[in-house]
Design a protein around this motif. Structure first.
Motif, short mmCIF file in Angstrom:
data_model
loop_
_atom_site.label_atom_id
_atom_site.label_comp_id
_atom_site.label_asym_id
_atom_site.label_seq_id
_atom_site.Cartn_x
_atom_site.Cartn_y
_atom_site.Cartn_z
N LYS A 5 0.83 -1.20 0.00
CA LYS A 5 0.00 0.00 0.00
C LYS A 5 0.87 1.26 0.00
CE LYS A 5 -4.04 1.97 2.18
NZ LYS A 5 -5.08 1.79 3.17
N ASP A 6 1.96 1.26 0.77
CA ASP A 6 2.85 2.42 0.82
C ASP A 6 3.44 2.72 -0.55
OD1 ASP A 6 2.43 2.82 3.52
OD2 ASP A 6 4.26 1.80 4.13
N PHE A 7 3.86 1.66 -1.26
CA PHE A 7 4.44 1.85 -2.58
C PHE A 7 3.40 2.42 -3.54
CE2 PHE A 7 5.60 0.44 -6.87
CZ PHE A 7 6.86 1.00 -6.96
N ARG A 8 2.19 1.86 -3.53
CA ARG A 8 1.11 2.35 -4.39
C ARG A 8 0.80 3.82 -4.10
NH1 ARG A 8 -3.15 -1.49 -3.06
NH2 ARG A 8 -1.69 -3.15 -2.71
N GLN A 9 0.77 4.17 -2.83
CA GLN A 9 0.49 5.56 -2.46
C GLN A 9 1.62 6.48 -2.91
OE1 GLN A 9 -0.19 5.03 1.75
NE2 GLN A 9 -2.41 4.97 1.48
N THR A 10 2.85 6.01 -2.84
CA THR A 10 3.99 6.80 -3.29
C THR A 10 3.92 7.05 -4.79
OG1 THR A 10 5.38 5.92 -1.51
CG2 THR A 10 6.52 6.85 -3.42
N VAL A 11 3.61 6.00 -5.55
CA VAL A 11 3.49 6.14 -7.00
C VAL A 11 2.32 7.07 -7.34
CG1 VAL A 11 2.97 4.90 -9.16
CG2 VAL A 11 4.59 3.93 -7.51
N GLN A 12 1.21 6.90 -6.65
CA GLN A 12 0.03 7.74 -6.88
C GLN A 12 0.35 9.21 -6.59
OE1 GLN A 12 -3.39 6.81 -4.44
NE2 GLN A 12 -4.75 7.30 -6.13
N ALA A 13 1.02 9.47 -5.50
CA ALA A 13 1.37 10.85 -5.14
C ALA A 13 2.31 11.46 -6.18
CB ALA A 13 2.01 10.88 -3.75
N ARG A 14 3.28 10.69 -6.63
CA ARG A 14 4.22 11.23 -7.62
C ARG A 14 3.52 11.46 -8.95
NH1 ARG A 14 10.06 9.37 -9.74
NH2 ARG A 14 10.34 11.15 -11.10
N ALA A 15 2.64 10.55 -9.35
CA ALA A 15 1.90 10.72 -10.60
C ALA A 15 1.02 11.97 -10.55
CB ALA A 15 1.05 9.49 -10.89
N ALA A 16 0.48 12.28 -9.37
CA ALA A 16 -0.37 13.46 -9.22
C ALA A 16 0.42 14.76 -9.35
CB ALA A 16 -1.08 13.41 -7.87
N ARG A 17 1.67 14.76 -8.90
CA ARG A 17 2.42 16.02 -8.88
C ARG A 17 3.44 16.15 -10.02
NH1 ARG A 17 5.25 13.06 -4.94
NH2 ARG A 17 7.49 13.00 -5.35
N ASP A 18 3.72 15.06 -10.74
CA ASP A 18 4.80 15.07 -11.72
C ASP A 18 4.30 14.61 -13.09
OD1 ASP A 18 7.12 14.74 -13.20
OD2 ASP A 18 8.20 13.65 -11.63
N PRO A 19 3.95 15.56 -13.97
CA PRO A 19 3.44 15.19 -15.30
C PRO A 19 4.41 14.33 -16.11
CG PRO A 19 3.11 17.53 -14.89
CD PRO A 19 3.97 17.01 -13.77
N ALA A 20 5.70 14.55 -15.98
CA ALA A 20 6.68 13.75 -16.73
C ALA A 20 6.65 12.29 -16.26
CB ALA A 20 8.08 14.33 -16.57
N PHE A 21 6.51 12.09 -14.97
CA PHE A 21 6.41 10.74 -14.42
C PHE A 21 5.14 10.06 -14.91
CE2 PHE A 21 5.10 7.84 -10.94
CZ PHE A 21 6.19 6.97 -10.95
N ARG A 22 4.03 10.81 -14.91
CA ARG A 22 2.75 10.29 -15.38
C ARG A 22 2.85 9.87 -16.86
NH1 ARG A 22 -0.01 14.18 -13.23
NH2 ARG A 22 -0.13 15.49 -15.07
N ARG A 23 3.47 10.72 -17.67
CA ARG A 23 3.66 10.40 -19.09
C ARG A 23 4.51 9.14 -19.26
NH1 ARG A 23 4.35 15.97 -19.47
NH2 ARG A 23 6.62 15.75 -19.47
#
Length: 108
Positions: A5-23
């Protein structure tokens, strides 16, 4: 082994704030599918859905049951081309990440 769950939340948080990561997440998922690694590509699409829109919102956008979508992208899932392309289309619109396909010749 499943993601914690911690890893998923970390990825989710980064995807929310980092458009390059999301892409990069979305590009990698679709590229993996195009290279023929269906299981890994399906899992990567599932991770992208979880990190961005979530299955509940995806379900509402597509008018398809959430559990059906979760099965499609779960282990052993087998989405039809129509369903897969529909999901990719909704993800592009809802996440603001639009993919472009380019032909690249193999190096001689």
């Amino acid at each position: 082994m499943g993601l914690t769950k911690d890893f998923r939340q970390t990825v989710q948080a980064r995807a929310a704030r980092d458009p390059a990561f999301r892409r990069a997440l979305f590009q990698e998922a679709v590229q993996t599918l195009l290279q023929g690694d269906i299981d890994a590509g399906r899992a990567a699409i599932r991770d992208y859905i979880n990190a961005t829109l979530g299955f509940e919102k995806l379900s509402a956008a597509l008018g398809r049951p959430q559990k059906s979508l979760m099965r499609m992208f779960g282990p052993g899932g087998n989405p039809t081309a129509e369903n897969l392309l529909g999901v990719i289309g909704v993800l592009q619109v809802k996440t603001g990440v639009h993919l472009e396909v380019r032909a690249v010749a193999d190096a001689a």
